[in-house]
Design a protein around this motif. Sequence first.
Motif, PDB file in Angstrom:
ATOM      1  N   TYR A   7     -71.336  33.748  60.855  1.00 35.14           N
ATOM      2  CA  TYR A   7     -69.992  34.307  60.746  1.00 35.14           C
ATOM      3  C   TYR A   7     -68.962  33.202  60.508  1.00 35.14           C
ATOM      4  O   TYR A   7     -68.049  33.365  59.699  1.00 35.14           O
ATOM      5  CB  TYR A   7     -69.597  35.088  62.011  1.00 35.14           C
ATOM      6  CG  TYR A   7     -70.489  36.258  62.342  1.00 35.14           C
ATOM      7  CD1 TYR A   7     -71.103  37.038  61.362  1.00 35.14           C
ATOM      8  CD2 TYR A   7     -70.728  36.602  63.664  1.00 35.14           C
ATOM      9  CE1 TYR A   7     -71.910  38.109  61.690  1.00 35.14           C
ATOM     10  CE2 TYR A   7     -71.526  37.677  64.013  1.00 35.14           C
ATOM     11  CZ  TYR A   7     -72.125  38.429  63.019  1.00 35.14           C
ATOM     12  OH  TYR A   7     -72.919  39.490  63.354  1.00 35.14           O
ATOM     13  N   GLU A  11     -66.534  32.833  57.301  1.00 40.17           N
ATOM     14  CA  GLU A  11     -65.086  32.733  57.470  1.00 40.17           C
ATOM     15  C   GLU A  11     -64.542  31.493  56.755  1.00 40.17           C
ATOM     16  O   GLU A  11     -63.509  31.560  56.077  1.00 40.17           O
ATOM     17  CB  GLU A  11     -64.737  32.689  58.959  1.00 40.17           C
ATOM     18  CG  GLU A  11     -63.260  32.669  59.230  1.00 40.17           C
ATOM     19  CD  GLU A  11     -62.930  32.713  60.713  1.00 40.17           C
ATOM     20  OE1 GLU A  11     -61.799  32.313  61.043  1.00 40.17           O
ATOM     21  OE2 GLU A  11     -63.775  33.127  61.529  1.00 40.17           O
ATOM     22  N   LYS A  15     -61.861  31.501  53.713  1.00 43.00           N
ATOM     23  CA  LYS A  15     -60.630  30.727  53.847  1.00 43.00           C
ATOM     24  C   LYS A  15     -60.468  29.742  52.690  1.00 43.00           C
ATOM     25  O   LYS A  15     -59.398  29.661  52.082  1.00 43.00           O
ATOM     26  CB  LYS A  15     -60.626  29.981  55.184  1.00 43.00           C
ATOM     27  CG  LYS A  15     -59.352  29.237  55.463  1.00 43.00           C
ATOM     28  CD  LYS A  15     -59.401  28.581  56.832  1.00 43.00           C
ATOM     29  CE  LYS A  15     -58.158  27.780  57.100  1.00 43.00           C
ATOM     30  NZ  LYS A  15     -58.193  27.109  58.397  1.00 43.00           N
ATOM     31  N   ARG A 159     -63.345  38.987  60.424  1.00 40.66           N
ATOM     32  CA  ARG A 159     -62.992  37.601  60.090  1.00 40.66           C
ATOM     33  C   ARG A 159     -62.220  37.529  58.772  1.00 40.66           C
ATOM     34  O   ARG A 159     -61.325  36.701  58.615  1.00 40.66           O
ATOM     35  CB  ARG A 159     -64.238  36.734  60.066  1.00 40.66           C
ATOM     36  CG  ARG A 159     -64.742  36.483  61.493  1.00 40.66           C
ATOM     37  CD  ARG A 159     -66.127  35.881  61.513  1.00 40.66           C
ATOM     38  NE  ARG A 159     -66.574  35.677  62.871  1.00 40.66           N
ATOM     39  CZ  ARG A 159     -66.575  34.499  63.485  1.00 40.66           C
ATOM     40  NH1 ARG A 159     -66.151  33.417  62.879  1.00 40.66           N
ATOM     41  NH2 ARG A 159     -67.013  34.392  64.723  1.00 40.66           N
ATOM     42  N   THR A 160     -62.544  38.401  57.857  1.00 41.82           N
ATOM     43  CA  THR A 160     -61.835  38.439  56.575  1.00 41.82           C
ATOM     44  C   THR A 160     -60.382  38.846  56.766  1.00 41.82           C
ATOM     45  O   THR A 160     -59.478  38.196  56.235  1.00 41.82           O
ATOM     46  CB  THR A 160     -62.550  39.386  55.596  1.00 41.82           C
ATOM     47  OG1 THR A 160     -63.896  38.934  55.407  1.00 41.82           O
ATOM     48  CG2 THR A 160     -61.837  39.454  54.261  1.00 41.82           C
TER      49      THR A 160
END
Length: 188
Positions: A7, A11, A15, A159-160
């Motif tokens: 994860y 992420e 980013k 997370r997105t």
Amino acid sequence: MDKIEYYNQFEDKVKETLLKLCKDRGYIGEHLLTVEELDEKWHEMAPEYMVNAVPEIAKYPKVAIAWAAYLGMGMATVWDGDWETYSKKDDLYESFVKPRGFDNMDDYVMEDLMGISISSKEYRDIASFYQDLSETAITLIRKENIEPQSIDAFQIYARTVKILYKTGVSVALKMLGYKYEKMTMPEA
């Protein structure tokens, strides 16, 4: 690789990819502008955001992702303007949703908080930019080949949208005139 590491890597990829798009389009400088208080508030508001956004994923995936950026813009705007009042609200998230509803939170943030007319070129440019960011994020998610409605899908989605929120904060801060400046501290 354990799930947390996976994860975290995802992420980081989202980013980096979105940061490049932001820089290429001139919406941010070299780095995302951040405010610790606003990052902390995301953790408080995220569950409420998810309640509104997750049902939208199937029909309106771009909205389910991009609206986090509008929320970030709104948060940065009130932080700059009237944080004393907003920071104390128990229902802070509702301050952005109630005036026009979740579906029209983008218009509320842009028009009412930022003063950007819905008929302006600036409004259309920002909306197009966030659409591009959300499409890119969706492509990155789909490349993971994750089973829909699984724990992995939820974690990747969460997370997105956190990255989109932080992007919205940074975009608004830049629009408000904030920037990072390198400082040289005198030696003692």
